[in-house]
Design an enzyme around this catalytic site. Structure first.
Site, PDB file in Angstrom:
ATOM      1  N   GLU A   1      43.387  34.582  40.269  1.00 56.29           N
ATOM      2  CA  GLU A   1      43.721  35.957  40.690  1.00 56.29           C
ATOM      3  C   GLU A   1      42.617  36.949  40.311  1.00 56.29           C
ATOM      4  O   GLU A   1      42.868  38.095  39.956  1.00 56.29           O
ATOM      5  CB  GLU A   1      45.111  36.365  40.192  1.00 56.29           C
ATOM      6  CG  GLU A   1      46.160  35.484  40.873  1.00 56.29           C
ATOM      7  CD  GLU A   1      47.592  35.928  40.714  1.00 56.29           C
ATOM      8  OE1 GLU A   1      47.836  37.135  40.686  1.00 56.29           O
ATOM      9  OE2 GLU A   1      48.460  35.043  40.634  1.00 56.29           O
TER      10      GLU A   1
ATOM     11  N   ARG B   1      52.975  21.879   6.953  1.00 57.50           N
ATOM     12  CA  ARG B   1      51.789  21.109   6.577  1.00 57.50           C
ATOM     13  C   ARG B   1      51.350  21.447   5.157  1.00 57.50           C
ATOM     14  O   ARG B   1      51.126  22.619   4.834  1.00 57.50           O
ATOM     15  CB  ARG B   1      50.668  21.436   7.576  1.00 57.50           C
ATOM     16  CG  ARG B   1      49.333  20.834   7.260  1.00 57.50           C
ATOM     17  CD  ARG B   1      49.302  19.352   7.523  1.00 57.50           C
ATOM     18  NE  ARG B   1      47.949  18.829   7.408  1.00 57.50           N
ATOM     19  CZ  ARG B   1      47.682  17.545   7.345  1.00 57.50           C
ATOM     20  NH1 ARG B   1      48.661  16.645   7.384  1.00 57.50           N
ATOM     21  NH2 ARG B   1      46.433  17.135   7.242  1.00 57.50           N
TER      22      ARG B   1
HETATM   23  N1  COS Z   1      43.261  48.726  46.916  1.00 55.84           N
HETATM   24  C1  COS Z   1      42.966  49.338  48.072  1.00 55.84           C
HETATM   25  N2  COS Z   1      41.768  49.233  48.664  1.00 55.84           N
HETATM   26  C2  COS Z   1      40.857  48.460  48.066  1.00 55.84           C
HETATM   27  C3  COS Z   1      41.104  47.796  46.853  1.00 55.84           C
HETATM   28  C4  COS Z   1      42.374  47.960  46.277  1.00 55.84           C
HETATM   29  N3  COS Z   1      42.691  47.358  45.134  1.00 55.84           N
HETATM   30  N4  COS Z   1      39.992  47.108  46.506  1.00 55.84           N
HETATM   31  C5  COS Z   1      39.094  47.340  47.446  1.00 55.84           C
HETATM   32  N5  COS Z   1      39.602  48.163  48.400  1.00 55.84           N
HETATM   33  C6  COS Z   1      38.945  48.656  49.603  1.00 55.84           C
HETATM   34  C7  COS Z   1      37.729  49.482  49.234  1.00 55.84           C
HETATM   35  O1  COS Z   1      38.070  50.840  49.021  1.00 55.84           O
HETATM   36  C8  COS Z   1      36.860  49.325  50.454  1.00 55.84           C
HETATM   37  O2  COS Z   1      37.314  50.167  51.482  1.00 55.84           O
HETATM   38  P1  COS Z   1      36.290  50.817  52.529  1.00 55.84           P
HETATM   39  O3  COS Z   1      35.709  49.640  53.261  1.00 55.84           O
HETATM   40  O4  COS Z   1      37.147  51.682  53.353  1.00 55.84           O
HETATM   41  O5  COS Z   1      35.283  51.549  51.708  1.00 55.84           O
HETATM   42  C9  COS Z   1      37.161  47.892  50.878  1.00 55.84           C
HETATM   43  O6  COS Z   1      38.441  47.561  50.331  1.00 55.84           O
HETATM   44  C10 COS Z   1      36.121  46.916  50.365  1.00 55.84           C
HETATM   45  O7  COS Z   1      36.077  47.095  48.955  1.00 55.84           O
HETATM   46  P2  COS Z   1      34.804  46.713  48.085  1.00 55.84           P
HETATM   47  O8  COS Z   1      33.568  47.222  48.756  1.00 55.84           O
HETATM   48  O9  COS Z   1      35.069  47.090  46.658  1.00 55.84           O
HETATM   49  O10 COS Z   1      34.867  45.132  48.263  1.00 55.84           O
HETATM   50  P3  COS Z   1      33.953  44.004  47.670  1.00 55.84           P
HETATM   51  O11 COS Z   1      33.699  43.044  48.753  1.00 55.84           O
HETATM   52  O12 COS Z   1      32.797  44.569  46.910  1.00 55.84           O
HETATM   53  O13 COS Z   1      34.904  43.217  46.617  1.00 55.84           O
HETATM   54  C11 COS Z   1      36.367  42.757  44.817  1.00 55.84           C
HETATM   55  C12 COS Z   1      35.849  43.764  45.848  1.00 55.84           C
HETATM   56  C13 COS Z   1      35.270  42.014  44.091  1.00 55.84           C
HETATM   57  C14 COS Z   1      37.159  43.576  43.825  1.00 55.84           C
HETATM   58  C15 COS Z   1      37.293  41.765  45.549  1.00 55.84           C
HETATM   59  O14 COS Z   1      36.553  40.964  46.421  1.00 55.84           O
HETATM   60  C16 COS Z   1      38.110  40.907  44.621  1.00 55.84           C
HETATM   61  O15 COS Z   1      39.139  41.336  44.099  1.00 55.84           O
HETATM   62  N6  COS Z   1      37.668  39.658  44.390  1.00 55.84           N
HETATM   63  C17 COS Z   1      38.435  38.716  43.621  1.00 55.84           C
HETATM   64  C18 COS Z   1      39.381  38.030  44.535  1.00 55.84           C
HETATM   65  C19 COS Z   1      40.424  37.298  43.800  1.00 55.84           C
HETATM   66  O16 COS Z   1      41.151  37.840  42.993  1.00 55.84           O
HETATM   67  N7  COS Z   1      40.520  36.027  44.127  1.00 55.84           N
HETATM   68  C20 COS Z   1      41.533  35.198  43.599  1.00 55.84           C
HETATM   69  C21 COS Z   1      42.181  34.519  44.733  1.00 55.84           C
HETATM   70  S1  COS Z   1      43.812  34.842  44.907  1.00 55.84           S
HETATM   71  S2  COS Z   1      44.598  33.725  43.540  1.00 55.84           S
END
Ligand code: COS
Length: 385
Positions: free
Chosen positions: A363, A267
């Site tokens: 994700e 360009r």
């Molecule tokens: N690996 C292992 N354990 C996990 C974990 C991981 N990556 N993430 C969470 N946990 C466990 C926690 O330790 C907790 O265990 P306990 O109940 O024994 O304490 C349990 O799972 C619940 O975890 P937490 O309280 O952190 O859950 P929340 O409901 O607050 O949510 C997020 C956690 C927000 C991180 C989760 O809901 C998330 O990833 N959301 C996005 C979802 C996503 O990516 N969606 C896209 C769709 S797929 S394309």
């Protein structure tokens, strides 16, 4: 930069690049325009054994690691993020089986996934459960030898074209996330149908639809792991796949950068190529620097996963967050450098910019990635690390 990829990784890159250049680039505008699923490209990808990368050798795969998959995803994304999403979603949907499936489930499903004969989809999201993955409503009730599924999954990549679905549903509603379980549901099962096909801003070569379960009965052996493990299965699946979303970011950013550079060299304005202007030079320098930083992080995290590290949540979230924010900035800047041409459909960068936006959303949004990173940092700090 030289990332010291192995001979095999360089070969994977070359194969994916050849598919991208010969098969995908000539057709990407058509896929986008017609919102068409690229079945024939999936066949080419299958013939090139790219679905075998993430399947262990004992199940007819090549038993490769995260970095090998990263390299393949990056190259496909450089050409078309819609195609790359359709491919990467197969790996996403397979992780629950790879990580927690029984020997019987692995023998039954993985060879067909490896050969590309059967595509896969991962189903977590619902109309009321996006970032709050624990808020799902779909239920799976045990009745005799069968689970009966009821509910709707939303925005599922590969819905309809996939034959195998890994689905998260509640086996115990009273326990919330801890009452979730993961299942394998095959296409064609009675009571399992597909809802409306979404019309999207970008990645239009990938299919996104609803899954509808109405008294859908599946054998009880189709549970992945045990009852109550579903949330962990989903989280570990995402931990493994998010670095691949980072790779998508690196790929689409690289593709947009190359288009912008090619254009800028040709360009001419004010009697000279626009690459002679510092305003353009600085944009190109920033774009290239950000892409290299994103690639370095994504490759490092993939290598960290391949080293056998168990807790990869933080690192994978960092790779996804950083590389996809880079992808958005770089694709926007590519359009800017190309000006009016960049905005026109005649050039691929407007599509790349529309495509890139999803990377900050799917994700787990980039806001959720920051939550995941922050939680891990706080946990580490409290352990004195
Ligand atoms: N690996 C292992 N354990 C996990 C974990 C991981 N990556 N993430 C969470 N946990 C466990 C926690 O330790 C907790 O265990 P306990 O109940 O024994 O304490 C349990 O799972 C619940 O975890 P937490 O309280 O952190 O859950 P929340 O409901 O607050 O949510 C997020 C956690 C927000 C991180 C989760 O809901 C998330 O990833 N959301 C996005 C979802 C996503 O990516 N969606 C896209 C769709 S797929 S394309």
């Amino acid at each position: 930069m030289d990332y010291f990829l192995s001979e095999e990784q360089l070969m994977i890159r070359d194969i994916a690049r050849q598919i991208a250049e010969e098969k995908i680039i000539p057709q990407r505008a058509k896929f986008d325009e017609k919102e068409e699923f690229p079945s024939e490209i999936m066949e080419v990808i299958a013939q090139a054994d790219l679905f075998r990368l993430f399947i262990p050798e004992e199940y007819e795969g090549l038993g490769k690691g995260s970095l090998d998959l990263t390299v393949a995803i990056e190259e496909l994304s450089r050409a078309c993020l819609g195609v790359a999403t359709s491919y990467a979603a197969v790996a996403l949907g397979t992780y629950p089986i790879l990580l927690y499936g029984s020997e019987e489930q692995k023998r039954r499903y993985l060879p067909d996934i490896a050969s590309g004969k059967r595509l896969v989809a991962f189903a977590l999201t619902e109309p009321t459960a996006g970032s709050d993955a624990g808020g799902i409503q779909t239920t799976a009730r045990l009745e005799g030898d069968e689970y009966v599924l009821n509910g709707t999954k939303q925005w599922i990549t590969n819905a309809g074209v996939a034959d195998i679905y890994t689905v998260i549903a509640l086996t115990d509603k009273s326990k919330g996330a801890r009452g979730a379980s993961a299942f394998i549901v095959e296409k064609g099962t009675k009571g399992f149908s597909f809802g409306k096909k979404e019309r999207k801003m970008g990645i239009r070569a990938s299919i996104t639809s609803e899954l509808i379960f109405e008294d859908c009965r599946i054998p009880k052996e189709n549970i992945i792991g045990r009852e109550g493990m579903g949330f962990i299965v989903a989280m570990k699946t995402l931990d493994n796949s998010r670095v691949g979303v980072g790779a998508q970011g690196v790929g689409v950013a690289q593709g947009a950068f190359e288009e912008a550079m090619k254009f800028a060299r040709q360009r001419r304005q004010f009697g000279q190529p626009i690459t002679s202007f510092q305003a353009i030079q600085h944009m190109l320098a920033d774009m290239a620097t950000q892409i290299e930083a994103a690639r370095a992080l994504v490759y490092s995290v993939a290598r960290y996963i391949d080293s056998g590290a168990r807790d990869i949540s933080k690192e994978s979230a960092m790779a996804k967050l950083f590389a996809t924010d880079v992808a958005m900035r770089v694709t926007v800047d590519a359009v800017q450098i190309m000006g009016g041409s960049g905005y026109m459909r005649e050039y691929p960068v407007e599509k790349m910019m529309r495509d890139a936006k999803i990377l900050q959303i799917y994700e787990g949004t980039n806001q959720i990635q920051r939550n995941v990173i922050a939680q891990a940092l706080i946990k580490e700090a409290s352990r004195g690390r």
